[in-house]
Design an enzyme around this catalytic site. Structure first.
Site, PDB file in Angstrom:
ATOM      1  N   TYR A 189      -7.994 -34.067 -12.056  1.00 28.02           N
ATOM      2  CA  TYR A 189      -6.942 -34.982 -11.580  1.00 28.02           C
ATOM      3  C   TYR A 189      -7.428 -35.816 -10.403  1.00 28.02           C
ATOM      4  CZ  TYR A 189      -3.522 -32.356 -14.322  1.00 28.02           C
ATOM      5  OH  TYR A 189      -2.830 -31.775 -15.328  1.00 28.02           O
ATOM      6  N   LYS A 221       6.556  -3.778  -1.059  1.00 34.38           N
ATOM      7  CA  LYS A 221       7.348  -4.993  -1.294  1.00 34.38           C
ATOM      8  C   LYS A 221       6.442  -6.092  -1.852  1.00 34.38           C
ATOM      9  CE  LYS A 221       6.641  -6.073   3.577  1.00 34.38           C
ATOM     10  NZ  LYS A 221       7.256  -6.256   4.878  1.00 34.38           N
TER      11      LYS A 221
HETATM   12  C1  LIG Z   1       6.454  -5.656   5.687  1.00 33.08           C
HETATM   13  C2  LIG Z   1       6.942  -4.679   6.609  1.00 33.08           C
HETATM   14  C3  LIG Z   1       6.157  -3.572   6.940  1.00 33.08           C
HETATM   15  C4  LIG Z   1       4.726  -3.419   6.493  1.00 33.08           C
HETATM   16  O1  LIG Z   1       3.937  -4.266   7.285  1.00 33.08           O
HETATM   17  P1  LIG Z   1       2.353  -4.268   7.300  1.00 33.08           P
HETATM   18  O2  LIG Z   1       2.021  -5.035   8.510  1.00 33.08           O
HETATM   19  O3  LIG Z   1       1.897  -4.918   6.060  1.00 33.08           O
HETATM   20  O4  LIG Z   1       1.915  -2.864   7.391  1.00 33.08           O
HETATM   21  C5  LIG Z   1       6.729  -2.609   7.745  1.00 33.08           C
HETATM   22  N1  LIG Z   1       7.988  -2.740   8.219  1.00 33.08           N
HETATM   23  C6  LIG Z   1       8.751  -3.810   7.947  1.00 33.08           C
HETATM   24  C7  LIG Z   1      10.124  -3.901   8.504  1.00 33.08           C
HETATM   25  C8  LIG Z   1       8.261  -4.817   7.143  1.00 33.08           C
HETATM   26  O5  LIG Z   1       9.022  -5.879   6.875  1.00 33.08           O
END
Ligand SMILES: *Cc1c(COP(=O)(O)O)cnc(C)c1O
Length: 708
Positions: free
Chosen positions: A600, A373
């Site tokens: 800036y 993601k």
């Molecule tokens: C983002 C996410 C993961 C992965 O998490 P990490 O801590 O980066 O391994 C797994 N399960 C869900 C539901 C998530 O939202």
């Protein structure tokens, strides 16, 4: 993916098919036996072109014919390729056409018909045929289902057959009707009657894709080929063919041959594909060349009159040329010096190392399901998923439907689970791209169910994080989700919320979450529900609670070689290597004299004369603005240079007074190492008071992402 991986059989046969096409145009056996040559070139050789078409159909068309994809990009890409190839070929053969007076006495319509149907040189009919055939099938697929489309292509082929090998069987009127058609084009082997069937056949065979029955397919090929020989000889003896590209048995023969080739598990060889295309394109030129040289050197007897030697020399010449062309294109395409202003370098070996390390601690029967993601935590979702695919990982999780679609469009196969909420208006994406949706509660399950299509889902159960998921106490509601008839429940999962924390209370809480999840599974099983795949471990869960088990570990941050915070490294059971480095260019080097301010707000004032460099990266690329005014550093020429003044959107200033020799176009490292100095994602996260996950997922789309 594994199914896709070993289709090398197609690549090898493509080379054979190219040589068969050369045979059709050179009649290799004619000086020994006219009948033998007829059988070889007019019957057996006819499998070459359908094979090319079926390969195109197999890879391109299932998404349109079978899945009704709206994404036209792959179609346009193939079209463009065929079109450019055709243009190139027309260009190559234009002088030959002029020389042989090919265009003489041709009216404008004749010219158009030549370009669209017959090809402007004798072997070139295939390219416009494929372009037109694909277009026809795409249009049909918009209004009809794939079975209807397939029937139409069969019908068209049958008509074509009558204008081809079976022409002689037609009555006077039938012949007249065809003669009208032949005013439009010279043959029925073209984009209307001939190519659609084979293109569609390729697409239909995608559904079969069986690795078994290898021998049966070979046997089928042999039998149908014998029948085709018999058919061809009969037709030729009766002298009924007008042309001889189409036989009744040809499609049958092609189905078996194609199935045989795809059931033959060997690694692909893309160079062969390119070489075959070049042979196809160039061989008529080689025929002219061999004949010309033979005449010039007075060896006509050997290289022209002996048809076999003629054939072999044309093949050898075309092959050598093709090989040269292919090698040359490789050299020309060598990666040049990086031109990007700022870019991310990805370390493939580090990724492989992390995958191996994490696999080592996976619970029994559990597989990695990388979380890709937020563009794979800034690493580039497609790059990461492809590499994981290469390593045999075929399950992924994403946060949104569009992230899933992006992966599919880039050819990622296997399971893709959307962890988050998807708006009902976007549900079509879920089935069109074969994604799996998370059911966040009973009400959402009902909404999903009401869309009337079968959808694969995983049910999220809230065991204590109190974010997404149906509360575990609402056990009845969870059961109800199982009973929704359009939902195919392929898994249930939960998420741990304090698995990173070694404090006693947090450990107890995590264990309780684990127990609740176990209990829910037990209850559901008792009720006769099949939970499918169960999963609850993310990175911290896998590192600290592997005993919880499950079918998948949804690892994100650890896969990329990091933990959320530096202190967690102390009790991390595996050694991870960061996959990502971040680099930018020096745009300008200049002096800043004592007393002058910079950037800036002029917040930075030089106490003495300073040399500074302007870097081509800023907060618009995701660099935390909190690194301004000396809170962050970069590495240039192996040394640390402090960031001065305020970070801008596209640029930043660094102090290089103590680093000799810095010039414009040098590389600055924002994350990564040179020699024994290193700047880590932890450093950036700490300067900003956040976790590595946030820093990484902020890294912007302007950054190019490349493998090291
Ligand atoms: C983002 C996410 C993961 C992965 O998490 P990490 O801590 O980066 O391994 C797994 N399960 C869900 C539901 C998530 O939202």
């Amino acid at each position: 993916m594994t199914k896709e991986k070993n289709l090398g059989g197609l690549d090898y046969f493509k080379l054979i098919a190219a040589f068969l096409v050369v045979a059709i145009h050179t009649s290799p056996l004619v000086s020994f036996s006219a009948a033998g040559d007829m059988i070889f070139t007019r019957i057996i050789g006819r499998i070459a072109v359908p094979f090319f078409l079926m390969t195109t159909g197999y890879f391109l068309l299932p998404q349109y014919l079978l899945e009704k994809s709206e994404d036209k990009a792959p179609l346009l890409a193939v079209w463009k390729k065929l079109f450019l190839l055709y243009l190139l070929a027309i260009f190559i053969y234009f002088p030959v056409n002029l020389y042989t007076n090919h265009f003489k006495g041709i009216d404008p319509w004749g010219m158009i018909s030549m370009i669209i149907f017959d090809g402007t040189f004798y072997h070139l009919w295939y390219l416009p045929g494929a372009i037109l055939g694909i277009f026809l099938l795409f249009c049909l697929s918009r209004i009809l289902n794939h079975k209807a489309v397939f029937c139409i292509t069969i019908f068209l082929y049958m008509i074509g057959l009558l204008g081809d090998s079976y022409y002689g069987f037609l009555s006077g009127n039938g012949k007249k009707a065809f003669d009208v058609l032949f005013l439009l084009f010279s043959y029925t082997r073209n984009g209307i009657f001939y190519t659609p069937l084979f293109l569609a056949l390729g697409a239909e065979l995608k559904q079969i894709g069986s690795r078994k029955n290898h021998r049966f397919f070979l046997f089928g090929t042999a039998v149908s080929m014998s029948l085709m020989l018999w058919e061809g000889i009969l037709l030729h003896n009766k002298n009924v063919s007008r042309h001889d590209s189409m036989y009744l048995m040809l499609p049958c023969c092609m189905v078996f041959l194609f199935l045989f080739l795809i059931s033959w598990s060997i690694p692909p060889k893309s160079s062969l594909r390119k070489i075959s295309t070049w042979i196809y394109l160039i061989h008529p030129m080689m025929i002219l060349f061999v004949r010309g040289s033979a005449k010039l050197l007075h060896v006509e007897k050997l290289f022209i009159n002996n048809s076999l030697l003629h054939y072999v020399s044309v093949c050898a010449g075309s092959f050598l040329f093709a090989l040269l062309a292919e090698r040359l294109s490789l050299v020309l395409r060598r990666p040049k010096e990086k031109k990007a202003r700022a870019w991310i370098e990805l370390d493939r070996e580090a990724l492989h190392h992390n995958i191996d390390e994490l696999k080592r601690i996976l619970p029994e029967g559990c597989r990695l399901m990388p979380a890709v993601k937020a563009n794979a935590y800034g690493h580039g979702a497609v790059l990461m998923a492809r590499e994981c695919n290469q390593m045999g990982i075929t399950e992924f999780c994403v946060a949104t439907a569009s992230e899933g679609v992006e992966l599919r469009k880039s050819g990622i196969s296997g399971e893709i689970l959307i962890l988050g909420y998807t708006h009902p208006k976007l549900f079509p994406l879920i089935w069109r791209y074969h994604l799996t949706q998370t059911v966040v509660d009973e009400a959402y399950g009902k909404t999903l169910n009401s869309c009337g299509r079968k959808i694969k889902v995983n049910i999220k159960i809230d065991t204590g994080m109190h974010r997404l998921g149906e509360r575990w106490e609402n056990y009845e509601k969870i059961c109800n989700i199982f009973s929704l008839k359009n939902l195919v429940v392929t898994g249930i999962f939960t998420h741990l919320c304090v698995a990173d924390d070694p404090e006693e209370k947090k450990i107890a809480y995590t264990k309780k979450q684990g127990e609740i999840f176990q209990k829910i599974q037990r209850l559901l099983k008792e009720q006769g529900y099949d939970c499918g795949k169960v999963h609850l471990l993310a990175s911290d869960g896998l590192l600290h609670y592997p005993d919880f088990g499950g079918d998948y570990a949804r690892v994100g941050i650890a896969l990329y070689g990091l933990l959320s915070s530096r202190f967690q490294l102390e009790y991390c059971p595996v050694r991870l290597q960061p996959v990502l480095s971040l680099k930018a260019r020096v745009a300008q080097v200049k002096m800043l004299y004592a007393g002058e301010g910079a950037c800036y707000g002029l917040e930075y004032i030089a106490k003495k004369d300073k040399k500074i460099a302007v870097l081509t990266i800023g907060y618009g690329d995701g660099i935390p603005r909190a690194l301004s005014n000396g809170r962050g550093h970069v590495l240039i020429r192996g040394k640390k240079a402090p960031i001065i003044g305020r970070l801008c959107m596209d640029q930043m200033l660094v102090d290089i007074t103590d680093i000799p020799g810095v010039k414009a176009n040098d590389t600055a490292i924002l994350i990564g190492n040179t020699g024994n100095t290193e700047i880590t994602v932890y450093d950036l996260a700490e300067a900003e008071g956040t976790i590595t996950n946030e820093v990484l997922s902020q890294l912007g789309s302007r950054l190019e992402r490349v493998w090291k």
